[in-house]
Each structure stands twice: as C-alpha cells, then as structure tokens.
Scaffold this active site. Sequence first.
Site, short mmCIF file in Angstrom:
data_model
loop_
_atom_site.label_atom_id
_atom_site.label_comp_id
_atom_site.label_asym_id
_atom_site.label_seq_id
_atom_site.Cartn_x
_atom_site.Cartn_y
_atom_site.Cartn_z
CB THR A 132 25.64 -50.21 -27.72
OG1 THR A 132 24.89 -51.39 -27.55
CG2 THR A 132 24.66 -49.03 -27.78
CG ASP A 133 24.41 -54.96 -30.12
OD1 ASP A 133 24.14 -54.37 -29.05
OD2 ASP A 133 24.52 -56.20 -30.18
CD GLU A 134 21.36 -52.73 -25.43
OE1 GLU A 134 20.46 -51.98 -25.04
OE2 GLU A 134 21.92 -53.56 -24.71
CE1 TYR A 158 24.15 -47.69 -22.76
CE2 TYR A 158 23.11 -49.50 -23.95
CZ TYR A 158 24.24 -48.78 -23.61
OH TYR A 158 25.47 -49.14 -24.12
CE LYS A 162 26.91 -45.74 -26.13
NZ LYS A 162 28.22 -45.21 -25.64
P1 NAD Z 1 30.78 -49.22 -17.49
O1 NAD Z 1 29.46 -48.76 -16.98
O2 NAD Z 1 31.41 -50.45 -16.90
O3 NAD Z 1 31.86 -48.04 -17.37
C1 NAD Z 1 31.55 -46.72 -17.69
C2 NAD Z 1 32.70 -45.86 -17.17
O4 NAD Z 1 32.42 -44.49 -17.54
C3 NAD Z 1 32.85 -45.87 -15.64
O5 NAD Z 1 34.19 -45.97 -15.29
C4 NAD Z 1 32.25 -44.54 -15.20
O6 NAD Z 1 32.82 -44.04 -14.01
C5 NAD Z 1 32.60 -43.66 -16.39
N1 NAD Z 1 31.70 -42.50 -16.54
C6 NAD Z 1 30.35 -42.50 -16.46
N2 NAD Z 1 29.88 -41.24 -16.65
C7 NAD Z 1 30.96 -40.44 -16.87
C8 NAD Z 1 31.13 -39.07 -17.15
N3 NAD Z 1 30.08 -38.24 -17.23
N4 NAD Z 1 32.38 -38.59 -17.34
C9 NAD Z 1 33.46 -39.42 -17.24
N5 NAD Z 1 33.37 -40.73 -16.96
C10 NAD Z 1 32.12 -41.25 -16.80
O7 NAD Z 1 30.57 -49.39 -19.07
P2 NAD Z 1 31.22 -50.42 -20.07
O8 NAD Z 1 30.42 -51.66 -20.08
O9 NAD Z 1 32.67 -50.49 -19.82
O10 NAD Z 1 30.94 -49.68 -21.46
C11 NAD Z 1 31.87 -48.74 -21.99
C12 NAD Z 1 31.32 -48.17 -23.27
O11 NAD Z 1 31.09 -49.23 -24.20
C13 NAD Z 1 29.96 -47.48 -23.12
O12 NAD Z 1 29.95 -46.35 -23.95
C14 NAD Z 1 28.95 -48.50 -23.58
O13 NAD Z 1 27.80 -47.88 -24.12
C15 NAD Z 1 29.74 -49.21 -24.66
N6 NAD Z 1 29.38 -50.62 -24.90
C16 NAD Z 1 29.29 -51.50 -23.88
C17 NAD Z 1 29.04 -52.84 -24.14
C18 NAD Z 1 28.95 -53.88 -23.04
O14 NAD Z 1 28.57 -55.01 -23.30
N7 NAD Z 1 29.32 -53.56 -21.81
C19 NAD Z 1 28.82 -53.25 -25.46
C20 NAD Z 1 28.89 -52.31 -26.49
C21 NAD Z 1 29.19 -50.99 -26.20
O1 DAU Z 2 24.36 -55.14 -26.67
C1 DAU Z 2 25.33 -54.33 -26.08
C2 DAU Z 2 24.85 -53.91 -24.70
O2 DAU Z 2 24.98 -55.05 -23.86
C3 DAU Z 2 25.64 -52.73 -24.13
O3 DAU Z 2 25.43 -51.60 -24.93
C4 DAU Z 2 25.18 -52.45 -22.68
O4 DAU Z 2 25.99 -51.42 -22.13
C5 DAU Z 2 25.36 -53.71 -21.88
O5 DAU Z 2 24.89 -53.50 -20.56
C6 DAU Z 2 24.59 -54.87 -22.52
O6 DAU Z 2 23.16 -54.64 -22.45
P1 DAU Z 2 22.15 -55.84 -22.15
O7 DAU Z 2 20.88 -55.28 -21.63
O8 DAU Z 2 22.05 -56.78 -23.29
O9 DAU Z 2 23.01 -56.59 -20.98
P2 DAU Z 2 22.58 -57.21 -19.57
O10 DAU Z 2 23.77 -57.94 -19.05
O11 DAU Z 2 21.93 -56.20 -18.68
O12 DAU Z 2 21.49 -58.27 -19.98
C7 DAU Z 2 21.79 -59.30 -20.91
C8 DAU Z 2 20.51 -60.11 -21.12
O13 DAU Z 2 20.23 -60.82 -19.91
C9 DAU Z 2 19.29 -59.27 -21.39
O14 DAU Z 2 18.46 -59.94 -22.31
C10 DAU Z 2 18.60 -59.16 -20.04
C11 DAU Z 2 18.95 -60.47 -19.37
N1 DAU Z 2 19.08 -60.42 -17.89
C12 DAU Z 2 19.88 -59.47 -17.35
C13 DAU Z 2 20.04 -59.38 -15.98
C14 DAU Z 2 20.92 -58.30 -15.37
C15 DAU Z 2 18.45 -61.37 -17.11
O15 DAU Z 2 17.74 -62.26 -17.62
N2 DAU Z 2 18.61 -61.29 -15.75
C16 DAU Z 2 19.37 -60.32 -15.14
O16 DAU Z 2 19.43 -60.28 -13.88
#
Ligand code: NAD
Ligand code: DAU
Length: 358
Positions: A132-134, A158, A162
């Site tokens: 992730t970019d975080e 988180y 990561k």
């Molecule tokens: P998600 O939470 O929707 O899915 C995570 C999946 O991993 C689920 O299916 C869960 O059951 C499985 N899981 C959790 N713990 C596990 C374990 N110990 N063993 C096997 N499976 C396990 O997450 P996502 O949003 O699909 O993100 C996927 C990946 O991409 C993550 O590594 C996250 O850090 C990264 N990522 C997410 C975003 C985003 O915006 N969602 C952006 C950048 C990177």
């Molecule tokens: O940047 C990549 C990341 O993006 C991934 O690594 C994470 O897995 C993914 O969950 C996401 O993280 P964020 O914290 O940026 O996403 P989230 O959707 O939780 O929140 C997006 C923005 O919106 C953040 O600034 C918080 C705000 N927010 C979020 C929720 C859930 C609100 O204002 N209200 C809300 O109820």
Amino acid sequence: MILVTGGAGFIGANFVLDWLAGQDEPVVNLDKLTYAGNMENLAALKTDSRHVFVQGDIADGGLVAELLARYQPRAVINFAAESHVDRSILGPEAFIQTNIVGTFRLLEAVRAYWNGLASGPKQGFRFLHVSTDEVYGSLSRETPAFTESNAYEPNSPYSASKAASDHLVRAYHHTYGVPVLTTNCSNNYGPYHFPEKLIPLMIVNALAGKALPVYGDGQQIRDWLYVKDHCSAIRRVLEGGGPGEVYNVGGWNEKPNIEIVQTICALLDELRPRQAGGSYTSQITFVKDRPGHDRRYAIDAHKLERELGWKPAETFETGIRKTVQWYLDNPDWVSRVQSGAYREWTDRQYGQTAESVV
Ligand code: NAD
Ligand code: DAU
C-alpha cells in the site's frame, strides 16, 4: 499455475475473476475467510475447475508448504492481509499476526520451495507482494507524490504492519535471493468492496436513508484507482517486473473525501432519486476524526508507466459510475454482507459518533 492468497477479499477476488476471464492458467486460492473474505465474490467460479479454493491461514507454514509442493506454482501473489485502518486502531493484534507473522511464514515456505526448484522453474518463479501507499506516511498539500524512493513513515498500526511485511519481503530478496516483486498501490474502489470502507459505505448508507459519516473536516486527500486497473498493474508487474523491484501503482486521481461523497450523492440523485425528494447530500454528517488520520496520499506511478508501459484504463468519472451502478445492481450481495459480524463491528466503530450508520 499460480497461488493467490486472500483471493476471496475485495482486490483478490477481482484479480482471480479477471485472471481466469483472460486466460486458462489455473489459480489456487488460499484464504482464511475472515470477516472480509466472501465466497460469494467468487460465485461465478463455483463449477470452474481452473479455480481451486483452500480455506486456510498464510501463517500456517505447513499448509502453505503442502500447497506449494502439490501444485508447484510458478508464482505466488500475496493479497492476504487485515486491510482496514479503523479496525487496526481498535485492535492491532490481528494486523501484527496476519500482516507481519503471516507474511514471514509465507516467505519461509516460499524460500524452501524456491530453493528446491530445478534451475528453469527457479529462474522463472516470482513472489509478488501486494502492498500500500500508506507505508510512506502522510503528505502536505504541496509535497510531491510518493515515489519508490520515499522513506517509509507509517502512521497507523495497519500501515506499520504493512511496512514491516514490505521490509521482510525486501530482506528475503537481498539475503536469500528469493525473486520478489512489491507493488505499493493507492486507494482502490469498485465491485465487491466491503462496505466498511469509504466509497461502498457511502453508497449503501445513502440507499438505506442513513447518515453519511465524514471524518473530521472531510478535506483528507486520497488517490483513487479502479480495482480492475490495480489488477492489470499486478499482471503487468508479474510478467515484466525485475526481481527485487518495487512499483508504485496509482490512478492520478487525487480527491478530498468530501468531494468523493458529493460525487456519489450526485450519481445516486441521477440513477436512484430519493423517494422523499431532495438530494442524498442532506444525509452527510461530519463525525469525530480518525485518530492519527493521514492528511494526503498521492502516488507517482511514472516508474510503472516508463518501465512496463502500464496506465490505468478508467478515469475516476467512468470508474465511480460503474461502481455505483454495480451496488445498485447487486442489492442481495450488499444485504448478505451486512448481516452477522459486520453489524457488530459497525456498532463498535460508529456507536459513539453517528446513529445507526449501517
Ligand atoms: P480485504 O480485507 O478486502 O481482503 C483480505 C482478504 O485476505 C480476505 O479475503 C481475508 O479473508 C483474507 N485473509 C485475511 N487474513 C488472512 C490470513 N491470515 N490468511 C489467509 N487469508 C487471509 O483486502 P483488500 O482491500 O482486498 O486488500 C488486499 C491487499 O491489497 C492487502 O494486502 C492490502 O493491504 C492491499 N491494498 C489494498 C488497497 C485498498 O484500497 N483496498 C490498496 C492498496 C493495497
Ligand atoms: O491507500 C491505500 C489504502 O486505502 C489501503 O492500503 C487500505 O487497505 C484501504 O482500506 C484504504 O485505506 P484508507 O484508510 O484510505 O481507506 P478508507 O476507505 O477506510 O478511508 C478513506 C478515507 O475516507 C480516509 O481519509 C478516511 C475517510 N473515511 C472513511 C470512512 C470508513 C470517512 O471520512 N468516513 C468513513 O466512514
């Protein structure tokens, strides 16, 4: 074949579906099925013999070793993680266990497997870690976007977990020679996104007539990428990325949260007008801010474009319209996701700040 971890979650499921839509190479999908894993995301593959689903933990080294020995994958793509920042603030333990210990155990099993391969498969093997970019921390409005050489400055449990996993992946290349690739992507959105995250939460709450909880002043900036573009970037890095290299992935779509919420409201006003009249924007509620809330993320994806020729296919305008339409077309998916553990979680997170959010 390839081994995917976390392939029942949001991005992993989109990746597996797109992979098998584009080619016949089979996928072994290892997923623990936490609250975020949803087999319904993979319903289209129920009778597809190219998809082998295994419920299990990436931290179970014995299981991973057995799967590697049995299926002999040419690549492992690690999506499995605890992914929600707010959950990491309420309970960091699971993030340490899966994101750090789990990635470590997975790397150990992969290292042993890779060491035992014959020279051809050994040379072609890749371990792709989805990050992730975080990990780069928070930017001010004026600071340039994150490049691959930015220092790591994670601010939440988180992102710290990561960051730790990224460091382990790097070390396994540097020390043991494991051919790893790391991608650091910005915020994704699209189908199958669990409605605890901003975009799907706003859509489902708006439709249910509930509050749209915007944290703090709503001026935090995220860089949004349609999930299928993230999947295409991962495929591109898997094909052409250099072992040990890191690639930032982003959509060139920086937007303040309040603008995202207003855009969703405007699309719903057009596609599903409120029965009571008026705009969905009247449901916007400013709530207590997230502790340690990062102000701005922005990704410089030039390296991926320059070296591997990748560009996103969707603009934010096309991607967000498709996403809103997907949620309107899939009310059964939404209502099933909203039952059970998700409700308990929502009460704990929003009980103090807004009424009946989901
Ligand atoms: P998600 O939470 O929707 O899915 C995570 C999946 O991993 C689920 O299916 C869960 O059951 C499985 N899981 C959790 N713990 C596990 C374990 N110990 N063993 C096997 N499976 C396990 O997450 P996502 O949003 O699909 O993100 C996927 C990946 O991409 C993550 O590594 C996250 O850090 C990264 N990522 C997410 C975003 C985003 O915006 N969602 C952006 C950048 C990177
Ligand atoms: O940047 C990549 C990341 O993006 C991934 O690594 C994470 O897995 C993914 O969950 C996401 O993280 P964020 O914290 O940026 O996403 P989230 O959707 O939780 O929140 C997006 C923005 O919106 C953040 O600034 C918080 C705000 N927010 C979020 C929720 C859930 C609100 O204002 N209200 C809300 O109820």
